[in-house]
Design an enzyme around this catalytic site. Structure first.
Site, PDB file in Angstrom:
ATOM      1  N   LYS A 184      -7.788  13.443 -58.642  1.00  0.00           N
ATOM      2  CA  LYS A 184      -7.621  12.066 -58.145  1.00  0.00           C
ATOM      3  C   LYS A 184      -8.856  11.224 -58.506  1.00  0.00           C
ATOM      4  O   LYS A 184      -8.728  10.036 -58.816  1.00  0.00           O
ATOM      5  CB  LYS A 184      -7.404  12.063 -56.628  1.00  0.00           C
ATOM      6  N   ASP A 200      -9.342   9.490 -49.823  1.00  0.00           N
ATOM      7  CA  ASP A 200     -10.761   9.585 -49.430  1.00  0.00           C
ATOM      8  C   ASP A 200     -11.386  10.885 -49.923  1.00  0.00           C
ATOM      9  O   ASP A 200     -12.613  11.021 -49.923  1.00  0.00           O
ATOM     10  CB  ASP A 200     -10.919   9.456 -47.907  1.00  0.00           C
ATOM     11  N   GLU A 201     -10.549  11.858 -50.344  1.00  0.00           N
ATOM     12  CA  GLU A 201     -11.095  13.154 -50.764  1.00  0.00           C
ATOM     13  C   GLU A 201     -11.946  13.045 -52.020  1.00  0.00           C
ATOM     14  O   GLU A 201     -12.705  13.968 -52.341  1.00  0.00           O
ATOM     15  CB  GLU A 201      -9.972  14.179 -50.965  1.00  0.00           C
TER      16      GLU A 201
END
Ligand code: NAD
Ligand code: DAU
Length: 351
Positions: free
Chosen positions: A160, A131-132
């Site tokens: 990511k 979710d970052e």
């Protein structure tokens, strides 16, 4: 094939998949500081489990393993995963998370193209993300949905985000059948003791200070790792090709609440010799640079479309976790002695 299967979540995924009796699992891992085969002790010698030592950046070796093992599904978890380390040394994150993911995609694409028509249709490349990538939320409003814009803050989350984009590009450009999932903070057994929850448990048991960044007001959304492992199987087998799925347990807590809950659990289970509460060990330290305020996952799509829900609440999962660390010093004590002593990371070179 599970990449990063010797890590925290990857080992839970290997244990879960083998435990279902429906898969033969090939664990491909480089065994960095975070990789640990003792986490997979229970699977050693199992007929449906094999370990292959490799770096995802080594495209030729990965291509060979994919062929040798006749891989028909790939779950990609291998990564540099710790935000504070990404502040001290971002290039390792670019190498593994960005270049490594693109290298892996290249090997997987060659392999997929060589399969028969039916196997090509059934094949999936599942990218396990975070979710970052969505950045941070205000303290008092908003949630991350699958439509939230990408706005990563740290070198880790930027790497990511980049890897998510490469995975989508391999789908749009080459037709590789991919699915993605973006999950909130995991916790549970076999968690490397540099992350908040295992670090606090280990420090408390060693009578060391419990470092809380800033005022402890930052909020994370917690999910027990075995619930994540079940979710990942569901996304891989039932997720729509090309789609992403948010995974989370609707369990937002401030960091201070998390640390205080651990202290209360330990006070009940392992009282200190002094008779004082573990709360006395809490120490407020310099904040993380670029510290995201709040994460909050809206998991409605995973719940509705995949029928997945977590089995643990934060309270039951955290109690299980504390009990596991109390009973399994054989796993984390050698890590504290030989690999990481609990000292502060993430301040080198920050603004
Ligand atoms: P981890 O750091 O515990 O494990 C990472 C594993 O990847 C290790 O076994 C390591 O040896 C392996 N690895 C690293 N570089 C490699 C390379 N170049 N080639 C092959 N193997 C390599 O990480 P984790 O917490 O288990 O996270 C797993 C994945 O899930 C990551 O992609 C992470 O971004 C994602 N994720 C983690 C969380 C979380 O809360 N931990 C939440 C959401 C998503
Ligand atoms: O949200 C998912 C992410 O969760 C994953 O993608 C990452 O791989 C994973 O490491 C995790 O990132 P965080 O930065 O949220 O986890 P960490 O355990 O490092 O920190 C959790 C919170 O606790 C964060 O707000 C920083 C704070 N913290 C952390 C440490 C290590 C402290 O207050 N003290 C500490 O000593």
């Amino acid at each position: 094939m599970v990449t990063g299967g010797a890590g925290f979540i990857g080992s839970a995924v290997c244990r879960h998949l083998v435990g279902t009796g429906s898969y033969r699992v090939v664990n491909l891992d480089k065994l960095t500081y975070a990789g640990n085969l003792t986490s997979l002790r229970d699977l050693e010698g199992h007929p449906n489990y094999v370990f292959r030592h490799a770096d995802i950046c080594d495209t030729d070796k990965v291509r060979q393993i994919l062929a040798d093992e006749q891989v028909d599904l790939v779950m990609h978890l291998a990564a540099e995963s710790h935000v504070d380390r990404s502040i001290d040394g971002p290039m390792a994150f670019v190498t593994t998370n960005v270049v490594g993911t693109a290298s892996l995609l290249s090997a997987v694409l060659d392999h997929w193209r060589g399969l028969g028509e039916d196997a090509r249709k059934r094949f999936r490349f599942h990218h396990v993300s975070t979710d970052e990538v969505f950045g941070d939320l205000p303290f008092d409003s908003g949630v991350f949905t699958e439509e939230s814009p990408y706005k990563p803050s740290s070198p880790y989350s930027a790497s990511k985000a980049a890897s998510d984009h490469f995975v989508r590009a391999w789908h749009e450009t080459y037709g590789l059948p991919v699915v993605l999932s973006n999950c909130s903070n995991n916790y549970g057994p076999y968690h490397f003791p540099e992350k908040l929850i295992p670090l606090v448990i280990a420090n408390a048991l060693d009578e060391q200070p419990l470092p809380v960044y800033g005022k402890g007001a930052n909020i994370r959304d917690w999910l027990f790792v075995e619930d994540h492992a079940r979710a990942l199987e569901t996304v891989m087998t039932r997720g729509r090709v090309g789609d992403s799925y948010n995974i989370g347990g609707r369990a937002e807590r401030t960091n201070l609440e998390v640390v205080e809950t651990i202290c209360a659990l330990l006070d009940a289970r392992r009282p200190r010799a002094s008779g004082r509460s573990h709360l006395d060990l809490i120490t407020y330290v310099t904040d993380r640079p670029g510290h995201d305020r709040r994460y909050a996952i809206d998991p409605t799509k995973s719940e509705r479309e995949l029928g997945w829900t977590p089995l643990e609440t934060f309270e039951t999962g955290l109690a299980r976790t504390v009990d596991w660390y109390l009973a399994n010093g054989w796993w984390w004590r050698p890590i504290r002695e030989q690999r990481f002593d609990g000292s502060r990371q993430g301040l080198v070179g920050a603004k």
